[in-house]
Write a protein that holds these residues in place. Structure first.
Motif, PDB file in Angstrom:
ATOM      1  N   LYS A 188     -11.969  -4.189 -27.744  1.00 24.55           N
ATOM      2  CA  LYS A 188     -11.254  -3.628 -26.675  1.00 24.55           C
ATOM      3  C   LYS A 188     -10.906  -2.072 -27.345  1.00 24.55           C
ATOM      4  N   GLU A 189     -10.877  -1.101 -28.362  1.00 20.86           N
ATOM      5  CA  GLU A 189     -10.078  -0.415 -28.709  1.00 20.86           C
ATOM      6  C   GLU A 189      -9.032   0.661 -27.326  1.00 20.86           C
ATOM      7  N   SER A 190      -8.313   0.275 -27.994  1.00 18.41           N
ATOM      8  CA  SER A 190      -6.703   1.079 -27.265  1.00 18.41           C
ATOM      9  C   SER A 190      -7.021   2.443 -26.653  1.00 18.41           C
ATOM     10  N   PRO A 191      -6.138   3.439 -26.000  1.00 17.60           N
ATOM     11  CA  PRO A 191      -7.122   4.820 -25.630  1.00 17.60           C
ATOM     12  C   PRO A 191      -6.163   5.520 -26.403  1.00 17.60           C
ATOM     13  N   GLU A 192      -5.263   4.909 -27.254  1.00 16.97           N
ATOM     14  CA  GLU A 192      -4.309   5.950 -28.411  1.00 16.97           C
ATOM     15  C   GLU A 192      -5.450   5.483 -29.469  1.00 16.97           C
ATOM     16  N   ASN A 193      -6.182   4.430 -30.052  1.00 19.11           N
ATOM     17  CA  ASN A 193      -7.104   4.149 -31.223  1.00 19.11           C
ATOM     18  C   ASN A 193      -8.049   5.405 -30.650  1.00 19.11           C
ATOM     19  N   GLN A 225      -5.596  14.496 -45.824  1.00 16.55           N
ATOM     20  CA  GLN A 225      -4.223  14.864 -44.420  1.00 16.55           C
ATOM     21  C   GLN A 225      -4.722  14.872 -43.337  1.00 16.55           C
ATOM     22  N   VAL A 226      -5.653  15.164 -42.965  1.00 12.20           N
ATOM     23  CA  VAL A 226      -5.962  15.387 -41.625  1.00 12.20           C
ATOM     24  C   VAL A 226      -6.872  13.946 -41.103  1.00 12.20           C
ATOM     25  N   ALA A 227      -7.709  13.004 -42.438  1.00  5.03           N
ATOM     26  CA  ALA A 227      -7.752  11.577 -41.167  1.00  5.03           C
ATOM     27  C   ALA A 227      -6.259  11.200 -41.335  1.00  5.03           C
ATOM     28  N   PHE A 228      -5.142  11.494 -42.013  1.00  2.00           N
ATOM     29  CA  PHE A 228      -3.516  11.071 -42.365  1.00  2.00           C
ATOM     30  C   PHE A 228      -3.364  11.259 -40.634  1.00  2.00           C
ATOM     31  N   GLU A 229      -3.311  11.859 -40.663  1.00  2.00           N
ATOM     32  CA  GLU A 229      -2.918  13.218 -38.935  1.00  2.00           C
ATOM     33  C   GLU A 229      -3.309  12.152 -37.674  1.00  2.00           C
ATOM     34  N   ALA A 230      -4.488  12.162 -37.905  1.00  2.00           N
ATOM     35  CA  ALA A 230      -5.101  11.746 -36.588  1.00  2.00           C
ATOM     36  C   ALA A 230      -4.992  10.158 -36.419  1.00  2.00           C
ATOM     37  N   VAL A 231      -4.709   9.513 -37.535  1.00  2.00           N
ATOM     38  CA  VAL A 231      -4.130   7.930 -37.029  1.00  2.00           C
ATOM     39  C   VAL A 231      -2.392   7.900 -37.163  1.00  2.00           C
ATOM     40  N   THR A 232      -1.701   8.584 -37.487  1.00  2.00           N
ATOM     41  CA  THR A 232      -1.091   8.800 -37.411  1.00  2.00           C
ATOM     42  C   THR A 232       0.612   8.648 -36.031  1.00  2.00           C
ATOM     43  N   PRO A 233      -0.204   8.982 -35.104  1.00  2.00           N
ATOM     44  CA  PRO A 233       0.077   8.434 -33.610  1.00  2.00           C
ATOM     45  C   PRO A 233       0.012   6.836 -33.137  1.00  2.00           C
ATOM     46  N   LEU A 234      -0.763   6.550 -34.311  1.00  2.00           N
ATOM     47  CA  LEU A 234      -1.205   4.620 -33.857  1.00  2.00           C
ATOM     48  C   LEU A 234       0.556   3.784 -34.230  1.00  2.00           C
ATOM     49  N   ILE A 253      -0.973   0.624 -38.817  1.00  2.00           N
ATOM     50  CA  ILE A 253      -2.212   0.830 -37.601  1.00  2.00           C
ATOM     51  C   ILE A 253      -2.211  -0.368 -37.148  1.00  2.00           C
ATOM     52  N   ALA A 254      -2.257  -1.851 -36.958  1.00  2.00           N
ATOM     53  CA  ALA A 254      -2.339  -2.986 -37.145  1.00  2.00           C
ATOM     54  C   ALA A 254      -0.809  -3.689 -36.077  1.00  2.00           C
ATOM     55  N   LYS A 255      -0.302  -3.039 -37.066  1.00  2.00           N
ATOM     56  CA  LYS A 255       0.852  -3.583 -36.374  1.00  2.00           C
ATOM     57  C   LYS A 255       0.979  -3.516 -34.702  1.00  2.00           C
ATOM     58  N   GLY A 256       1.171  -1.710 -34.856  1.00  2.00           N
ATOM     59  CA  GLY A 256       0.947  -1.269 -33.984  1.00  2.00           C
ATOM     60  C   GLY A 256       0.009  -1.402 -32.484  1.00  2.00           C
ATOM     61  N   GLU A 257      -0.894  -1.750 -32.913  1.00  2.00           N
ATOM     62  CA  GLU A 257      -1.730  -2.627 -32.426  1.00  2.00           C
ATOM     63  C   GLU A 257      -1.234  -3.716 -31.935  1.00  2.00           C
ATOM     64  N   GLN A 258      -0.931  -4.678 -32.092  1.00  2.00           N
ATOM     65  CA  GLN A 258      -0.502  -5.515 -31.767  1.00  2.00           C
ATOM     66  C   GLN A 258       0.807  -5.813 -30.789  1.00  2.00           C
ATOM     67  N   ALA A 259       1.570  -4.154 -31.213  1.00  2.00           N
ATOM     68  CA  ALA A 259       2.778  -4.335 -30.570  1.00  2.00           C
ATOM     69  C   ALA A 259       2.652  -4.147 -29.195  1.00  2.00           C
TER      70      ALA A 259
END
Length: 253
Positions: free
Chosen positions: A4-9, A172-181, A247-253
């Motif tokens: 199940k993907e989080s809304p942020e993800n 850079q765009v790929a990185f910026e997309a995942v930055t919030p995570l 990102i994985a860490k952020g998902e567990q938080a």
């Protein structure tokens, strides 16, 4: 396994997908006049137009592995695939710059356009994951500093720095997309990576020109030039390699 993907993800993936859609739409639009010039046998015009679609393709390369066999069909270099299968941009590049003729290239460019259009449709539904987007950006920059910096990508036209910048933009765009995570887990790393992207753009600046193709040709670079460019990319890639874990860490938080 269904996760199940989080809304942020989901937002990170949606943001990045819209970038893929935008660039593949442009890729198709830029490939059409290039194809027309090749079919018409207008070598000068085809050479002039060649860099445009290359930029769009190189920007989306962080997730090229998701494209299946479309990636080698569109972008394989000589010796990457069996000779009988070699087509795409670089086959046409060789015809234009080395063979000096478009003879026999009409079927190759028509196939290229069909592949590009198929890719444009594919990115709308292709499965993507946040860690894969981050990993792709890191792997692409690793490839830029290790092998693309040798001039092997555009070995006939020598417009390598055009690709180089497009790869950095796409990463850079790929990185910026995942930055919030990962902003909560490691804001310091986010800031460092942002600064390193700026440093890489700054290192490319001296080679930019107002003439075609927008950069000096690869053949004009010295060993010291390429070493300096590779060092900046290396530093950036090293830090980017830490992103998937965050990102994985952020998902567990």
């Amino acid at each position: 396994i269904e996760t199940k993907e989080s809304p942020e993800n989901e937002k990170a993936i949606a943001d990045y997908r819209s970038y893929l859609e935008e660039n593949t739409t442009e890729l198709t639009a830029q490939t059409k006049p290039f194809v027309a010039a090749v079919v018409a046998g207008d070598i000068a015009k085809a050479k002039q137009l060649y860099p445009e679609p290359r930029i769009n393709y190189e920007r989306i390369e962080p997730v090229a592995e998701s494209f299946g066999d479309l990636d080698p069909r569109i972008d394989a270099r000589e010796n990457d695939v069996p000779k009988s299968e070699w087509g795409g941009f670089h086959r046409i590049e060789k015809a234009l710059w080395v063979e000096g003729t478009t003879k026999g290239m009409a079927p190759v460019v028509r196939r290229l356009l069909a592949d590009v259009e198929e890719l444009e449709a594919k990115v709308r539904t292709v499965e993507l994951q946040a860690t894969q987007i981050a990993n792709g950006a890191n792997e692409l920059l690793g490839e830029v500093s290790a092998s693309k910096i040798t001039g092997e990508e555009e070995r006939y036209s020598h417009i390598d720095l055009v690709d180089f910048k497009a790869n950095v933009e796409g990463s850079q765009v790929a990185f910026e997309a995942v930055t919030p995570l990962m902003e909560k887990t490691d804001p310091k790393l986010v800031k460092e990576i942002e600064e390193e992207f700026e440093a890489v753009y700054a290192s490319l600046k001296p080679y930019e020109t107002t003439k075609w193709p927008g950069f000096v040709l690869y053949t004009e670079l010295t060993k010291a030039d390429t070493r300096k460019l590779a060092q900046g990319i290396n530093t950036l890639a090293e830090n980017l390699s830490l992103v998937p874990a965050q990102i994985a860490k952020g998902e567990q938080a």
